[in-house]
Scaffold this motif. Structure first.
Motif, mmCIF file in Angstrom:
data_model
loop_
_atom_site.group_PDB
_atom_site.id
_atom_site.type_symbol
_atom_site.label_atom_id
_atom_site.label_comp_id
_atom_site.label_asym_id
_atom_site.label_seq_id
_atom_site.Cartn_x
_atom_site.Cartn_y
_atom_site.Cartn_z
ATOM 1 N N SER A 168 0.798 -1.234 0.000
ATOM 2 C CA SER A 168 0.000 0.000 0.000
ATOM 3 C C SER A 168 0.829 1.282 0.000
ATOM 4 O O SER A 168 0.478 2.226 -0.712
ATOM 5 C CB SER A 168 -0.970 0.010 1.184
ATOM 6 O OG SER A 168 -1.972 -0.948 1.004
ATOM 7 N N PRO A 169 1.910 1.376 0.771
ATOM 8 C CA PRO A 169 2.678 2.625 0.749
ATOM 9 C C PRO A 169 3.205 2.998 -0.638
ATOM 10 O O PRO A 169 3.181 4.176 -1.013
ATOM 11 C CB PRO A 169 3.815 2.367 1.736
ATOM 12 C CG PRO A 169 3.266 1.360 2.690
ATOM 13 C CD PRO A 169 2.402 0.470 1.825
ATOM 14 N N PRO A 182 -4.011 16.864 -0.947
ATOM 15 C CA PRO A 182 -3.717 15.570 -0.335
ATOM 16 C C PRO A 182 -4.858 14.583 -0.583
ATOM 17 O O PRO A 182 -6.024 14.969 -0.623
ATOM 18 C CB PRO A 182 -3.578 15.883 1.155
ATOM 19 C CG PRO A 182 -4.197 17.215 1.362
ATOM 20 C CD PRO A 182 -4.199 17.922 0.044
ATOM 21 N N VAL A 183 -4.495 13.333 -0.773
ATOM 22 C CA VAL A 183 -5.476 12.275 -0.987
ATOM 23 C C VAL A 183 -5.650 11.546 0.349
ATOM 24 O O VAL A 183 -4.664 11.116 0.941
ATOM 25 C CB VAL A 183 -4.996 11.288 -2.070
ATOM 26 C CG1 VAL A 183 -5.978 10.142 -2.249
ATOM 27 C CG2 VAL A 183 -4.779 12.012 -3.393
ATOM 28 N N PRO A 184 -6.887 11.423 0.822
ATOM 29 C CA PRO A 184 -7.084 10.750 2.111
ATOM 30 C C PRO A 184 -6.713 9.273 2.035
ATOM 31 O O PRO A 184 -6.912 8.623 1.008
ATOM 32 C CB PRO A 184 -8.582 10.917 2.384
ATOM 33 C CG PRO A 184 -9.199 11.158 1.061
ATOM 34 C CD PRO A 184 -8.151 11.831 0.218
ATOM 35 N N ASP A 185 -6.170 8.764 3.113
ATOM 36 C CA ASP A 185 -5.836 7.350 3.204
ATOM 37 C C ASP A 185 -7.084 6.604 3.644
ATOM 38 O O ASP A 185 -7.463 6.653 4.808
ATOM 39 C CB ASP A 185 -4.702 7.131 4.201
ATOM 40 C CG ASP A 185 -4.215 5.687 4.228
ATOM 41 O OD1 ASP A 185 -4.899 4.812 3.648
ATOM 42 O OD2 ASP A 185 -3.168 5.446 4.827
ATOM 43 N N LEU A 186 -7.727 5.934 2.701
ATOM 44 C CA LEU A 186 -8.961 5.200 2.975
ATOM 45 C C LEU A 186 -8.728 3.697 3.068
ATOM 46 O O LEU A 186 -9.684 2.933 3.134
ATOM 47 C CB LEU A 186 -10.006 5.517 1.897
ATOM 48 C CG LEU A 186 -10.359 6.997 1.752
ATOM 49 C CD1 LEU A 186 -11.302 7.197 0.573
ATOM 50 C CD2 LEU A 186 -10.963 7.537 3.037
ATOM 51 N N GLY A 187 -7.468 3.286 3.058
ATOM 52 C CA GLY A 187 -7.141 1.879 3.200
ATOM 53 C C GLY A 187 -6.943 1.184 1.871
ATOM 54 O O GLY A 187 -7.293 1.706 0.810
ATOM 55 N N PRO A 188 -6.363 -0.025 1.930
ATOM 56 C CA PRO A 188 -6.038 -0.755 0.706
ATOM 57 C C PRO A 188 -7.258 -1.179 -0.110
ATOM 58 O O PRO A 188 -7.137 -1.389 -1.311
ATOM 59 C CB PRO A 188 -5.247 -1.965 1.193
ATOM 60 C CG PRO A 188 -5.509 -2.070 2.648
ATOM 61 C CD PRO A 188 -5.916 -0.711 3.132
ATOM 62 N N GLY A 189 -8.417 -1.282 0.511
ATOM 63 C CA GLY A 189 -9.616 -1.685 -0.223
ATOM 64 C C GLY A 189 -10.074 -0.660 -1.244
ATOM 65 O O GLY A 189 -10.715 -0.995 -2.234
#
Length: 89
Positions: free
Chosen positions: A31-32, A49-56
């Motif tokens: 993911s990183p 900035p793009v929010p971190d909404l998780g790998p899904g």
């Protein structure tokens, strides 16, 4: 622009296909690298900035940002996607 350039579209689909093949733990570990590309593309287009909404959701964010980047004429987009794909475990 109504569609992605063929080379960008092909490489994006290869990244998406590879991402979907990853087990959850490997996707989490990768993911990183994907987030870095997503944020780089956002910086090159909207500068937000793009929010971190998780790998899904991450691969959907990549799809959107690739469209934005292609529309904005970001250079070497195909190569960046190919590098990302090759970095996926």
């Amino acid at each position: 622009m109504h569609r992605l350039p063929d080379d960008v579209s092909r490489e994006l689909e290869r990244v998406v296909r590879r991402w979907r093949e990853l087990p959850a733990d490997r996707a989490l570990a990768a993911s990183p690298a994907v987030r870095d590309v997503v944020q780089d593309l956002a910086d090159a287009t909207a500068g937000q900035p793009v929010p971190d909404l998780g790998p899904g959701v991450l691969i959907d964010q990549l799809r959107v940002l690739v469209w934005d980047a292609a529309s904005a004429g970001v250079p070497e987009l195909t190569e960046r996607l190919a590098d990302l794909r090759r970095s996926l475990p």
